[in-house]
Design a protein around this motif. Sequence first.
Motif, PDB file in Angstrom:
ATOM      1  N   ILE A  60      43.117  43.694  52.150  1.00 21.73           N
ATOM      2  CA  ILE A  60      42.521  44.521  51.093  1.00 21.73           C
ATOM      3  C   ILE A  60      41.052  44.181  50.849  1.00 21.73           C
ATOM      4  CG2 ILE A  60      42.651  45.138  48.628  1.00 21.73           C
ATOM      5  CD1 ILE A  60      45.667  45.139  48.953  1.00 21.73           C
ATOM      6  N   PRO A  61      40.713  42.904  50.630  1.00 18.68           N
ATOM      7  CA  PRO A  61      39.275  42.615  50.459  1.00 18.68           C
ATOM      8  C   PRO A  61      38.448  43.026  51.674  1.00 18.68           C
ATOM      9  CG  PRO A  61      40.575  40.720  49.838  1.00 18.68           C
ATOM     10  CD  PRO A  61      41.524  41.698  50.458  1.00 18.68           C
TER      11      PRO A  61
ATOM     12  N   LEU B  34      38.533  25.408  45.053  1.00 14.45           N
ATOM     13  CA  LEU B  34      37.242  25.751  45.640  1.00 14.45           C
ATOM     14  C   LEU B  34      36.950  27.233  45.422  1.00 14.45           C
ATOM     15  CD1 LEU B  34      34.779  25.123  47.428  1.00 14.45           C
ATOM     16  CD2 LEU B  34      36.227  25.419  49.410  1.00 14.45           C
TER      17      LEU B  34
ATOM     18  N   PHE C  42      34.511  30.096  46.473  1.00 16.35           N
ATOM     19  CA  PHE C  42      33.496  30.391  47.477  1.00 16.35           C
ATOM     20  C   PHE C  42      32.354  31.202  46.886  1.00 16.35           C
ATOM     21  CE2 PHE C  42      36.627  29.000  50.408  1.00 16.35           C
ATOM     22  CZ  PHE C  42      35.919  28.647  51.532  1.00 16.35           C
TER      23      PHE C  42
ATOM     24  N   TYR D 171      34.577  38.996  46.398  1.00 12.75           N
ATOM     25  CA  TYR D 171      35.030  39.637  47.635  1.00 12.75           C
ATOM     26  C   TYR D 171      36.459  39.261  48.015  1.00 12.75           C
ATOM     27  CZ  TYR D 171      30.251  41.135  48.436  1.00 12.75           C
ATOM     28  OH  TYR D 171      29.026  41.725  48.331  1.00 12.75           O
ATOM     29  N   GLN D 172      37.051  38.333  47.283  1.00 10.38           N
ATOM     30  CA  GLN D 172      38.417  37.955  47.637  1.00 10.38           C
ATOM     31  C   GLN D 172      39.443  38.586  46.703  1.00 10.38           C
ATOM     32  OE1 GLN D 172      37.594  33.894  46.960  1.00 10.38           O
ATOM     33  NE2 GLN D 172      38.808  33.779  45.106  1.00 10.38           N
ATOM     34  N   ILE D 173      38.965  39.361  45.736  1.00  9.53           N
ATOM     35  CA  ILE D 173      39.874  40.019  44.794  1.00  9.53           C
ATOM     36  C   ILE D 173      40.655  41.103  45.516  1.00  9.53           C
ATOM     37  CG2 ILE D 173      39.899  41.572  42.795  1.00  9.53           C
ATOM     38  CD1 ILE D 173      37.596  39.961  41.658  1.00  9.53           C
ATOM     39  N   PHE D 174      41.981  41.187  45.283  1.00  2.00           N
ATOM     40  CA  PHE D 174      42.744  42.199  46.012  1.00  2.00           C
ATOM     41  C   PHE D 174      43.833  42.865  45.197  1.00  2.00           C
ATOM     42  CE2 PHE D 174      46.748  39.993  46.758  1.00  2.00           C
ATOM     43  CZ  PHE D 174      46.405  38.694  46.412  1.00  2.00           C
TER      44      PHE D 174
ATOM     45  N   ASP E 107      45.740  39.328  39.839  1.00  2.00           N
ATOM     46  CA  ASP E 107      44.836  38.611  40.723  1.00  2.00           C
ATOM     47  C   ASP E 107      44.663  37.159  40.295  1.00  2.00           C
ATOM     48  OD1 ASP E 107      42.997  39.540  43.100  1.00  2.00           O
ATOM     49  OD2 ASP E 107      41.980  37.927  42.025  1.00  2.00           O
ATOM     50  N   ILE E 108      44.519  36.966  38.991  1.00  2.00           N
ATOM     51  CA  ILE E 108      44.393  35.583  38.512  1.00  2.00           C
ATOM     52  C   ILE E 108      45.696  34.827  38.765  1.00  2.00           C
ATOM     53  CG2 ILE E 108      43.905  34.133  36.493  1.00  2.00           C
ATOM     54  CD1 ILE E 108      42.260  36.397  35.358  1.00  2.00           C
TER      55      ILE E 108
ATOM     56  N   TYR F 296      47.597  35.021  41.267  1.00  2.00           N
ATOM     57  CA  TYR F 296      47.898  34.799  42.693  1.00  2.00           C
ATOM     58  C   TYR F 296      47.990  33.304  43.029  1.00  2.00           C
ATOM     59  CZ  TYR F 296      47.326  34.836  47.771  1.00  2.00           C
ATOM     60  OH  TYR F 296      47.482  34.628  49.119  1.00  2.00           O
TER      61      TYR F 296
ATOM     62  N   PHE G 294      38.660  46.255  40.328  1.00  2.00           N
ATOM     63  CA  PHE G 294      37.588  46.978  41.009  1.00  2.00           C
ATOM     64  C   PHE G 294      36.778  47.864  40.065  1.00  2.00           C
ATOM     65  CE2 PHE G 294      40.726  45.900  44.230  1.00  2.00           C
ATOM     66  CZ  PHE G 294      39.918  45.192  45.099  1.00  2.00           C
TER      67      PHE G 294
ATOM     68  N   GLY H 294      40.620  32.966  38.883  1.00  2.00           N
ATOM     69  CA  GLY H 294      41.688  32.894  39.867  1.00  2.00           C
ATOM     70  C   GLY H 294      41.879  31.497  40.415  1.00  2.00           C
TER      71      GLY H 294
END
Lengths: 267, 293
Positions: free
Chosen positions: A205-206, B88, B90, B95-98, B105-106, B108, B143, B157
């Motif tokens: 997805i990302p 960690l 980044f 960009y890693q949210i899905f 998402d948090i 996950y 989003f 997250g």
Amino acid sequence: MLKDITIGQYFPGNSIIHRLDARFKIIITIIFIIMLFVADGFASIIIGVIFMIMSYILTRIPVKLMFKSLRPVIPILFFTAVLNVFFYEGDVIFHLWFIKITDEGVKNASFMLIRVISLIVGSSILTYTTSPVALTDAIERLMSPLKKFKFPVHEIAMMMTIALRFIPTLIEETDKIISAQKARGADFENGNLKQRISAVIPVIIPLFVSAFKRAEELAIAMECRCYHGGEGRTRLRKSQIKISDFTALACSIAFLAGIITTDYLLK
Amino acid sequence: MAILRTENLTYIYGEGTPFQKTAVDNVTLEIQKGEIIGVIGHTGSGKSTLIQHFNGLLKPTSGKVFFNGVDIWAGKKVLPDLRFKVGLVFQYPEYQIFEETVYKDIAYGPSNMKLDKDEIKRCVTETADILGITSDMLNRSPFELSGGQKRRVAIAGVMAMRPEVLILDEPTAGLDPRGRYTILELIKKYNKTTGCTVLIVSHSMEDMAEYAQRIIVMNQSGLFCFDKTADVFARSEEISQMGLDVPQITKVFNELKKSGIVFDDEIYTVRYAKEKILEYISRRDGTGLCSKI
């Protein structure tokens, strides 16, 4: 891990093959593929293989690289070869319980192996020695007669160029996203099939989101530089057809003729 | 005992290929519990590679990494649960949210920890609370959020896993001044309330001066120094030579020093500078200063 993919990669160099016109290289590759499928017996396919090895030596690309591009397809090759060995009618040369191996089976399997490996190596020679830009350029020009039938030749060539250009970028991005999700405890190595499939979602997805975003940004950037399609667009590098191009083409045609006559004579 | 310790840590990219490059060269350092640590160094100095060793994403080519005194690569695989204990974040974490909602998402990370539902809920809501994520936002799609909000969600997250060490790679990159301030203040608050050790990689010396207690300076893959913030900026000459910056206020005071107005302390925050100047003026009744300028 993802960086090991080499299919479709360009290996810069300055060999005779590198310097050939890309259009000719494509045509010669097509002729080579025809050779492989026209060849009916071992004698004739060997001629095709000789042609391939000769061109490969001329490229001066390390053999190691070629093996690397073959590695991902080895399991599939092995599997089909095994199936071919077991399921062909003919004279039985080996029999054990329900397994029987026939001479036809062995012949077919080895023939198929030679054919598929040559196919991969042959097309790799094309992609290794031709830069993606030159390649899509050549495709565009080879297909340009289709413009008469309103076929969007330029657009398709541009799409291919962009796709090739973004493969490394997206691979890098995937690596980054995988690390980020690993940092959040994602587990890609363990679990059953269902768990493994769902583990991929946080990566896919990302990746899609950023790919769409990139596409949009690229479109805007292209418009900012007044890109408006192929109409009236000139080129920075005009490829010129040289004598060596025709020599190479003649060479490949000679080999094809050789294969056809060998087959005809042996019959 | 140090919470994180490295011993002669070396990492070589693409070992054995023509592209071989030493990214981290023989780094030995110790990080204490509860500190806020800054990591600086110019692009390609090895900071990002260094921090990826702390949670076991990269395995050192040679040398060791210890977490709470335990060698994280003692077994075949990395210490289990290390990724949850050393969080960690980044660069550009949005960009890693899905997921479909901010809440999911948090959640996950915590759900990867195999916590039960109530615990996950507690982790998420508490973290959201610290980071100023409203309950209304929790039910929205990530989003739809603004850049700064997305960044906060992405940081949440990782924070929601309750790591003992939180590492952030340029958490303020690409944000406007208010966004930067908000994020850094929230990180500081998180450090205070939970006692969690925080490492921040940043290019902004102002931010480092303001928030970091100690600073790791990386230069050409090696550890240049690891000192108290004041001691690091006291070496502003060397730091500038490395292609890094020092806080603007330090530059001002360095110039003042050249023109004869010497302060005994190293000055690197505006707040401290103000105090010092007021003290200087009152000491000399203002007259001496005016005549000098």
